[in-house]
Design an enzyme around this catalytic site. Structure first.
Site, short mmCIF file in Angstrom:
data_model
loop_
_atom_site.label_atom_id
_atom_site.label_comp_id
_atom_site.label_asym_id
_atom_site.label_seq_id
_atom_site.Cartn_x
_atom_site.Cartn_y
_atom_site.Cartn_z
N GLU A 274 52.38 53.48 45.26
CA GLU A 274 52.66 54.05 47.14
C GLU A 274 51.80 54.08 47.71
O GLU A 274 52.04 55.36 48.46
CB GLU A 274 54.24 55.21 47.09
CG GLU A 274 53.68 56.57 46.41
CD GLU A 274 54.22 56.81 45.17
OE1 GLU A 274 54.16 55.72 43.67
OE2 GLU A 274 54.82 58.12 45.04
N GLU A 308 58.57 51.27 46.32
CA GLU A 308 57.34 51.06 46.75
C GLU A 308 57.21 51.63 48.81
O GLU A 308 56.54 52.79 48.94
CB GLU A 308 56.08 50.43 46.84
CG GLU A 308 56.20 50.54 45.59
CD GLU A 308 55.54 51.54 44.45
OE1 GLU A 308 55.07 52.90 44.38
OE2 GLU A 308 56.57 51.12 43.22
N1 B3K Z 1 54.57 56.51 41.46
C1 B3K Z 1 54.24 55.77 40.59
C2 B3K Z 1 54.13 56.40 39.19
C3 B3K Z 1 52.44 55.64 39.17
C4 B3K Z 1 52.74 56.50 37.55
C5 B3K Z 1 51.20 56.33 36.74
N2 B3K Z 1 51.18 56.90 35.61
C6 B3K Z 1 54.60 54.17 40.98
C7 B3K Z 1 56.25 54.58 41.44
O1 B3K Z 1 56.52 54.86 41.28
O2 B3K Z 1 56.26 54.34 42.42
ZN ZN Z 2 58.34 55.90 42.85
#
Ligand code: B3K
Ligand code: ZN
Length: 897
Positions: A274, A308
């Site tokens: 995101e 996202e």
């Molecule tokens: N925030 C990202 C996750 C990324 C993790 C990397 N190890 C995807 C999500 O939950 O939207």
């Molecule tokens: Zn997330």
């Protein structure tokens, strides 16, 4: 200039504790980056404006890994080697001033970065992945989410190979440079933590659209993909616009920049990321068109795009103070995307899918060595905590809060949360506090959901007193020990209930309640269980009812009640709660499966007969014209092997597989006419549509086809072959192929092999379709699948550096083919375990995050027979002993042994 590098730090990776949290000693007000991308290496020059917060300190540590330091200066004066210290974890400045600009230059090597974290190359594009701790592989920084900075980024690259240069925020400058190079400068007006930084440089094409926000601002929308994929972006774009409109309507959240971009890359460790204004996605979560993408694929794109996008508020505008708070943004955002998907399609189907996932994977995690609360107290490697617990159980906890508060108060509470904490890095406490402040509820006990791991067991008994017309339900709760705590306090558990009488649902009145206090539609109630044991007494109950408990799966618990099979059959047909109708079908099937499992274990499966109650209930389902066809399909689908395994202390892999298969074949034979009627009434000539009704009709037809091919007539086989050849969409094509492939009927086998080969020839240039082809074979339950899996690893379609391919073959075999993973080869029963350990060891050096994730099935060794458990355990020990093992894999194996 080469700075001195300290000797190797101590071997065992450190554990980080929540209780040790300290606010950062410096802020980084502004960050200016210049990223000069070269064919061999990339030069990153950074200028950080640092301001001390609080006490003077004699050293300041900045994170930095895999960086080749070229120069370091403070306020334009190059530092001498006495003024700083560098090691493989970062840069320490000695006696830093109170306020200063730190200038560093480093070289990094994106082409050699196989971890897919930091700046790396995916096919011909450069891209970044910084969450959680990847920014430190780009430059020295205070790489923690509570350090939020104003970023300006200039990207320089070769114009011919990288015509597109993107970063967060708005483009403020661009131009050409000498030697065929060009640049673009981006400024993000919103302060953000480094984990939300993103950069892309590549030869990409895009589709463009726009969205007018509720306050009338125009937002440009752009999706970037490789030119060959330009025809597969429309669904992601419409999903994005739906998400933007939904977040305005349901949460009052408007988008804040003038542009929102999505970039799709083939090599990505997760689904998507995101980054502010510049989301980077795995191609599997962007690209969709009917010919190449299944209905599940379309729904995944819609859900991930929404997820996202929703992070822009739940994650970016309000972010996490530290990584122990990960569920603050992930649990909340999963809850938000689940509600969105429910609104876009069928809410009951979405709920059933989510609960199935939770119970098959999160309950297993909660019962295993990696069990952790949704706010963990410690970790070694944060990447290991992007788990079903943080995400899915986290979402369940937010759902419980939303249901306890009700829609109006919950909306007020989220408004307060977003307003109060806009631009801040906060904790799960802050989230719950907003809920408490708005509602006036005391949520002290509720907060145990954040601190205690493990799945609560709720046992229910009932009693009906004919004379007093009182009906009582007694609940007792207990939670098994988990690694972090053996003595659990009772949870605050909302249990939604209804009571079924002979003629319909009964009015609900608890002892002490006045009729005048109750709503008109009074057949549904939420009981709040807060004690270890608690009884609720309903009055004026005219007959002994069948209770419908935990409606909509109102809490993430394992609930048990001694239903008769007749009760379950009734709930299946008559419960007004769609979720509980499905739940009853699962429980009835589990009861019959248990009969078959016991018969198998006693060597009596040959003379086993399936309880006709189940067959008759299924027959009625197939005749129920009122019910959503997707629900019929789900109710006809037997519980997964994983969920069946969840019911037993010791998992008997062969018994579960054989019993489930036998039951499926019996259903196929007994209900063949009804199943064929489903096929006959389906119009295969209709144009493809991805709406909920069309998806539902396809899912029922393909469920019927899957059953029929278990014991097929010639016409069933012909139907499958015709559907395979003539389908105008991937759902039907791949469903026919899997029905043929998993048939086990000798008359089908040759057709299946031919279809498999044809499928590859037809789709070999579509990477995502090839992944389906790989995964279908890796999941093939027939004996000796491991030999075929090993052959797939040598196939030209396989790429051992691409996470999607690794998941499609190794992940699918080890996670979704239990009978083959656990029985190995005919002459070598532990071959599956050894295979996984070999793959993990080889992969760990290249991509530790993916390697560590693959280990999961071995960590469950305590759940299997002594012989199997020891064989699994010895492979974990082998991984642990591998030289140079990553912290990621180290944490998983060490906690599991
Ligand atoms: N925030 C990202 C996750 C990324 C993790 C990397 N190890 C995807 C999500 O939950 O939207
Ligand atoms: Zn997330």
């Amino acid at each position: 200039m080469n700075a001195p590098v300290s000797p190797q730090a101590s071997d065992a990776p450190n554990t980080v504790y929540l209780k040790d949290y300290q606010p950062p000693s410096y802020r980084i007000e502004k960050t200016q980056l210049r990223v000069d991308i070269g064919e061999q290496s990339t030069r990153v020059s950074s200028s950080l404006s640092l301001e001390r917060q609080g006490e003077a300190c004699d050293r300041l540590f900045l994170h930095g890994e895999a960086l080749e330091l070229v120069s370091v200066a403070i306020n334009d004066r190059t530092l001498s080697s006495e003024q700083y210290h560098v090691d493989e974890k970062g840069l320490t400045l000695l006696n830093p001033p109170e306020s200063f600009t730190l200038q560093t230059e480093v070289n990094i090597y994106p082409k050699q970065n196989t971890s897919l974290e930091g700046l790396y190359k995916s096919r011909s594009s450069y891209c970044t992945q910084c969450e959680a701790e990847g920014f430190r592989k780009i430059t020295y920084f205070l790489d923690r989410p509570d350090v939020m900075s104003d970023f300006t980024t200039t990207i320089i690259a070769d114009r011919a190979t990288c015509p597109v240069l993107l970063s967060n925020g708005n483009r403020i400058d661009s131009g050409t440079l000498e030697g065929g190079r060009h640049f673009a400068t981006w400024h993000d007006p919103f302060k953000k933590p480094a984990y939300l930084f993103a950069l892309v440089a590549g030869d990409l094409a895009s589709i463009q659209d726009e969205f007018i926000t509720q306050s009338g601002r125009r937002v440009a929308l752009e999706i970037f993909v490789e030119p060959k994929d330009l025809d597969k972006c429309d669904h992601a774009m419409s999903s994005l616009k739906h998400s933007m409109a939904w977040d305005e309507k349901v949460y009052g959240r408007e988008y804040d920049l003038d542009i929102f971009m999505i970039v799709a890359v083939d090599d990505f460790n997760m689904g998507a990321m995101e980054n502010k204004g510049l989301n980077i996605f795995n191609t599997s979560c962007v690209l969709a068109k009917p010919e190449t993408t299944t209905d599940a694929g379309f729904q995944r794109v819609e859900g991930v795009v929404a997820h996202e996008y929703f992070h822009n508020w739940s994650g970016n505008r309000v972010t996490c103070r530290d990584w122990f708070q990960l569920s603050l943004k992930e649990g909340f955002t999963v809850y938000r995307d689940a509600c969105f998907s429910a609104d876009m399609g069928s809410s009951t189907v979405k709920r059933v899918e989510d609960v199935s996932l939770l119970r098959a994977y999160q309950f297993a995690e909660d019962a295993g060595p990696m069990a952790h609360p949704i706010r963990p107290a410690s970790f070694i490697e944060i990447s290991n905590f992007y788990t079903v617990t943080i995400y899915e159980k986290g979402a369940e906890v937010v759902r419980m809060l939303a249901n306890l508060l009700g829609p109006v108060e919950f909306r007020k509470a989220t408004d307060l949360y977003f307003e109060r904490h806009d631009g801040q890095a906060v904790t799960t406490e802050d989230f719950v506090q907003a809920m408490a402040d708005v509602s006036g509820w005391d949520l002290t006990q509720f907060k145990r959901w954040y601190d205690q791991a493990g799945t609560p067991r709720v046992k229910v008994t009932d009693h009906y007193h004919e004379d007093s017309r009182q009906y009582s339900l007694t609940f007792s709760q207990s939670t098994p020990a988990t690694p972090e705590c053996s003595d659990k306090q009772p949870f605050h558990i909302p249990i939604a209930v209804g009571l079924l009488g002979g003629a319909g649902e009964l009015a609900l009145k608890l002892e002490g309640e006045e009729l005048t206090d109750l709503p008109e539609d009074n057949t549904h109630k939420v009981l709040e269980l807060t004690e270890a044991e608690q009884t609720f007494v309903f009055t004026d109950v005219p007959e002994h009812p069948v209770p419908s408990l935990l409606r909509g799966f109102s809490a993430p618990v394992k609930l048990s009640f001694a239903y008769s099979r007749q009760d379950l059959a009734e709930l299946m047909q008559r419960d007004s709660d769609g979720f509980n109708r499905w739940e009853a079908s699962q429980n009835l099937a589990l009861a019959v499966l248990d009969d078959a499992i016991v018969a198998y274990q006693q060597g009596k499966l040959d003379s086993f007969t399936v309880d006709p109650m189940l067959i008759e209930s299924y027959r009625q389902l197939l005749a129920d014209a009122e019910l959503d066809q997707a629900m019929v399909a789900l109710m006809l689908t037997l519980p997964s092997q994983d969920y069946i395994a969840e019911q037993y202390e010791v998992v008997d892999v062969e018994a579960i597989y054989t019993a489930r298969r036998l039951l499926a074949k019996t259903i196929a034979c007994e209900l063949a006419d009804s199943l064929r009627a489903v096929l006959e009434s389906y119009d295969n000539t209709q144009a493809y549509r991805a709406d909920a009704d069309s998806i539902a009709a396809r899912s029922l037809k393909n469920t019927a086809l899957g059953y029929l091919l278990l014991e097929p007539s010639q016409s069933d086989t012909d139907y499958a072959l015709a559907q395979f050849s003539n389908a105008n969409n991937m759902t039907d094509e791949v469903s026919a192929l899997s029905a043929l492939l998993y048939s086990e009927s000798p008359q089908v086998a040759e057709h299946a092999e031919r279809a498999l080969a044809e499928f590859y020839t037809k789709w070999q240039d579509e990477a995502l379709v090839v992944n389906q082809w790989l995964s279908l074979q890796a999941r093939d339950p027939r004996p000796n699948a491991l030999l075929r899996v090993k052959a797939l690893l040598e196939h030209p379609a396989y790429d051992g550096t691409n996470p999607n391919k690794i998941r499609a073959v190794i992940g699918a075999f080890c996670m979704a083919n239990p009978i083959n993973f656990h029985t190995g080869l005919l002459d070598d029963p532990s071959a599956g375990y050894r295979f996984l350990a070999d793959q993990v060891i080889a992969l760990d050096a290249k991509n530790p995050q993916i390697a560590a994730r693959l280990i999961t099935p071995l960590t469950r060794w305590r759940r299997y027979s002594e012989v199997r458990g020891q064989a699994m355990r010895s492979q974990l020990a082998r991984i642990q002993a591998a030289p140079g093992l990553s912290g990621d894999s180290y944490e998983i194996v060490t906690k599991s042994l």
